[in-house]
Scaffold this active site. Structure first.
Site, PDB file in Angstrom:
ATOM      1  N   ASP A  10      61.000 109.046 142.661  1.00 37.21           N
ATOM      2  CA  ASP A  10      59.921 109.667 141.884  1.00 37.21           C
ATOM      3  C   ASP A  10      59.171 110.629 142.800  1.00 37.21           C
ATOM      4  O   ASP A  10      58.377 110.217 143.621  1.00 37.21           O
ATOM      5  CB  ASP A  10      58.975 108.594 141.346  1.00 37.21           C
ATOM      6  CG  ASP A  10      57.875 109.165 140.460  1.00 37.21           C
ATOM      7  OD1 ASP A  10      57.679 110.399 140.458  1.00 37.21           O
ATOM      8  OD2 ASP A  10      57.211 108.377 139.782  1.00 37.21           O
ATOM      9  N   HIS A  15      51.428 111.799 142.911  1.00 35.58           N
ATOM     10  CA  HIS A  15      51.368 110.622 143.775  1.00 35.58           C
ATOM     11  C   HIS A  15      51.087 110.967 145.235  1.00 35.58           C
ATOM     12  O   HIS A  15      50.819 110.067 146.030  1.00 35.58           O
ATOM     13  CB  HIS A  15      52.670 109.830 143.703  1.00 35.58           C
ATOM     14  CG  HIS A  15      52.977 109.320 142.336  1.00 35.58           C
ATOM     15  ND1 HIS A  15      52.177 108.420 141.667  1.00 35.58           N
ATOM     16  CD2 HIS A  15      53.997 109.608 141.493  1.00 35.58           C
ATOM     17  CE1 HIS A  15      52.695 108.168 140.488  1.00 35.58           C
ATOM     18  NE2 HIS A  15      53.797 108.872 140.350  1.00 35.58           N
ATOM     19  N   ILE A  30      47.566 109.121 142.732  1.00 33.18           N
ATOM     20  CA  ILE A  30      47.601 107.783 142.142  1.00 33.18           C
ATOM     21  C   ILE A  30      48.840 107.046 142.635  1.00 33.18           C
ATOM     22  O   ILE A  30      49.839 107.653 143.003  1.00 33.18           O
ATOM     23  CB  ILE A  30      47.564 107.819 140.604  1.00 33.18           C
ATOM     24  CG1 ILE A  30      48.746 108.611 140.040  1.00 33.18           C
ATOM     25  CG2 ILE A  30      46.244 108.385 140.115  1.00 33.18           C
ATOM     26  CD1 ILE A  30      48.865 108.574 138.530  1.00 33.18           C
ATOM     27  N   GLY A  33      53.621 103.493 139.557  1.00 38.26           N
ATOM     28  CA  GLY A  33      53.647 102.299 138.723  1.00 38.26           C
ATOM     29  C   GLY A  33      54.589 101.243 139.272  1.00 38.26           C
ATOM     30  O   GLY A  33      54.302 100.048 139.214  1.00 38.26           O
TER      31      GLY A  33
END
Length: 111
Positions: A10, A15, A30, A33
């Site tokens: 990812d 991120h 962030i 997940g």
């Protein structure tokens, strides 16, 4: 953690790049997940599976809010038969960010 989880494939810059994250209406980068889910399920395995990941049959998670790198996650869980209901909260904001369940293949006798 956010930069390490780029190895999962990812490469979304939200991120890792503060400027991109701000454009996406976030305070900053962030956490992935997958990283959040990993921390929550690891806590379930440690508490209910005696650390044995083979005890896990199935995992379900619902992401509710973003997590910023450096925030403290608090894991809460409840045993319901062979299913462990869990939620992860961010201590600093007192908000639930992830909720779901882990189905276990067997329940250790100590529980």
């Amino acid at each position: 953690q956010a930069l390490l989880y780029r190895l999962s494939g990812d490469y979304n810059p939200v991120h890792s790049d503060p400027a991109i994250a701000k454009v996406a209406a976030s305070q900053g980068p962030i956490l992935h997940g997958l990283c959040t889910l990993g921390f929550a399920v690891r806590a379930v395995i440690k508490c209910t599976g005696r650390g044995d990941a083979n005890a896990v049959k199935n995992i379900l998670g619902r992401f509710l809010l973003h997590i910023y790198p450096g925030e403290t996650l608090i894991s809460e869980m409840w045993l319901q038969g062979s299913r462990v209901l869990y939620q992860a909260k961010v201590k600093e904001r007192d908000r639930t960010v992830l909720a779901g369940y882990v189905d276990l293949r067997h329940i250790p006798s100590a529980l």
